[in-house]
Scaffold this motif. Structure first.
Motif, short mmCIF file in Angstrom:
data_model
loop_
_atom_site.label_atom_id
_atom_site.label_comp_id
_atom_site.label_asym_id
_atom_site.label_seq_id
_atom_site.Cartn_x
_atom_site.Cartn_y
_atom_site.Cartn_z
N HIS A 1 -3.26 4.13 8.91
CA HIS A 1 -3.55 3.33 10.15
C HIS A 1 -2.43 2.90 10.95
CE1 HIS A 1 -7.98 2.76 9.06
NE2 HIS A 1 -7.12 2.59 7.92
N GLN B 1 -8.26 -2.93 5.39
CA GLN B 1 -7.84 -1.63 4.36
C GLN B 1 -8.19 -1.56 3.52
OE1 GLN B 1 -4.54 0.41 4.99
NE2 GLN B 1 -5.11 2.15 3.56
N TYR B 2 -7.40 -2.79 2.76
CA TYR B 2 -7.66 -3.92 1.61
C TYR B 2 -8.51 -4.66 1.53
CZ TYR B 2 -4.37 0.49 0.43
OH TYR B 2 -3.86 1.59 0.45
N SER C 1 -1.05 5.07 4.04
CA SER C 1 -2.02 4.52 4.75
C SER C 1 -2.08 5.91 5.88
CB SER C 1 -1.83 3.11 4.81
OG SER C 1 -2.78 2.69 6.20
N LEU D 1 -5.48 -1.05 9.23
CA LEU D 1 -5.01 -2.00 8.73
C LEU D 1 -5.19 -3.69 8.26
CD1 LEU D 1 -1.11 -1.77 11.38
CD2 LEU D 1 -1.73 -0.92 8.81
N PRO E 1 1.00 -1.09 0.09
CA PRO E 1 0.29 0.15 0.31
C PRO E 1 1.14 1.34 0.00
CG PRO E 1 -0.35 -0.96 1.96
CD PRO E 1 0.63 -1.93 1.11
#
Length: 141
Positions: free
Chosen positions: A84, A123-124, A82, A120, A79
């Motif tokens: 996070h 997130q994806y 972010s 975390l 990523p």
């Protein structure tokens, strides 16, 4: 993975011999337990590496005649941006300060830390379905 399995099997054997000698000469339970746990952890890694080698076969790194190009290609998704990790760090800092200043700060820190970790982790989480849709749409054109 075969060389890693042998390496960690050697480390496990070292900890086992050291644990037996320590138990014989020192007879101190904390050190015996620590060396025993070290032996078990190295054994688990050696076992995992050997099973992985048997299941997947040799890697290019395991062969002396391998070429560098055999391991090329896309590794994974990393990523780019972010928030996070910063939230997680703030939560850990609040928990650590809460040990000094009081339980109320630990509780706040655990809440912030939990939000950061959940962010975390998730997130994806829908990334695979998004890429699958994009890839199938691109291949249909």
């Amino acid at each position: 993975m075969k060389s890693e399995a042998y390496l960690f099997a050697g480390v496990a054997a070292f900890f086992l011999v050291t644990d037996i000698a320590y138990a014989w000469f020192a007879r101190e339970p904390v050190g015996i337990a620590a060396l025993g746990v070290s032996f078990l952890m190295a054994s688990v890694i050696a076992f995992f590496s050997m099973v992985n080698h048997r299941r997947k076969g040799s890697r290019p790194e395991d062969r002396s005649d391998a070429e560098i190009q055999e391991r090329s290609g896309r590794i994974d998704f990393f990523p780019p941006h972010s928030r996070h990790p910063v939230v997680t760090a703030v939560g850990a800092t609040l928990v650590a300060n809460g040990i000094v200043y009081g339980d109320w700060l630990i509780l706040m820190g655990l809440g912030v830390l939990g939000l950061g970790i959940l962010g975390l982790v998730f997130q994806y989480s829908g990334r695979e379905s998004e890429l699958g849709g994009r890839l199938s749409g691109a291949s249909a054109r």
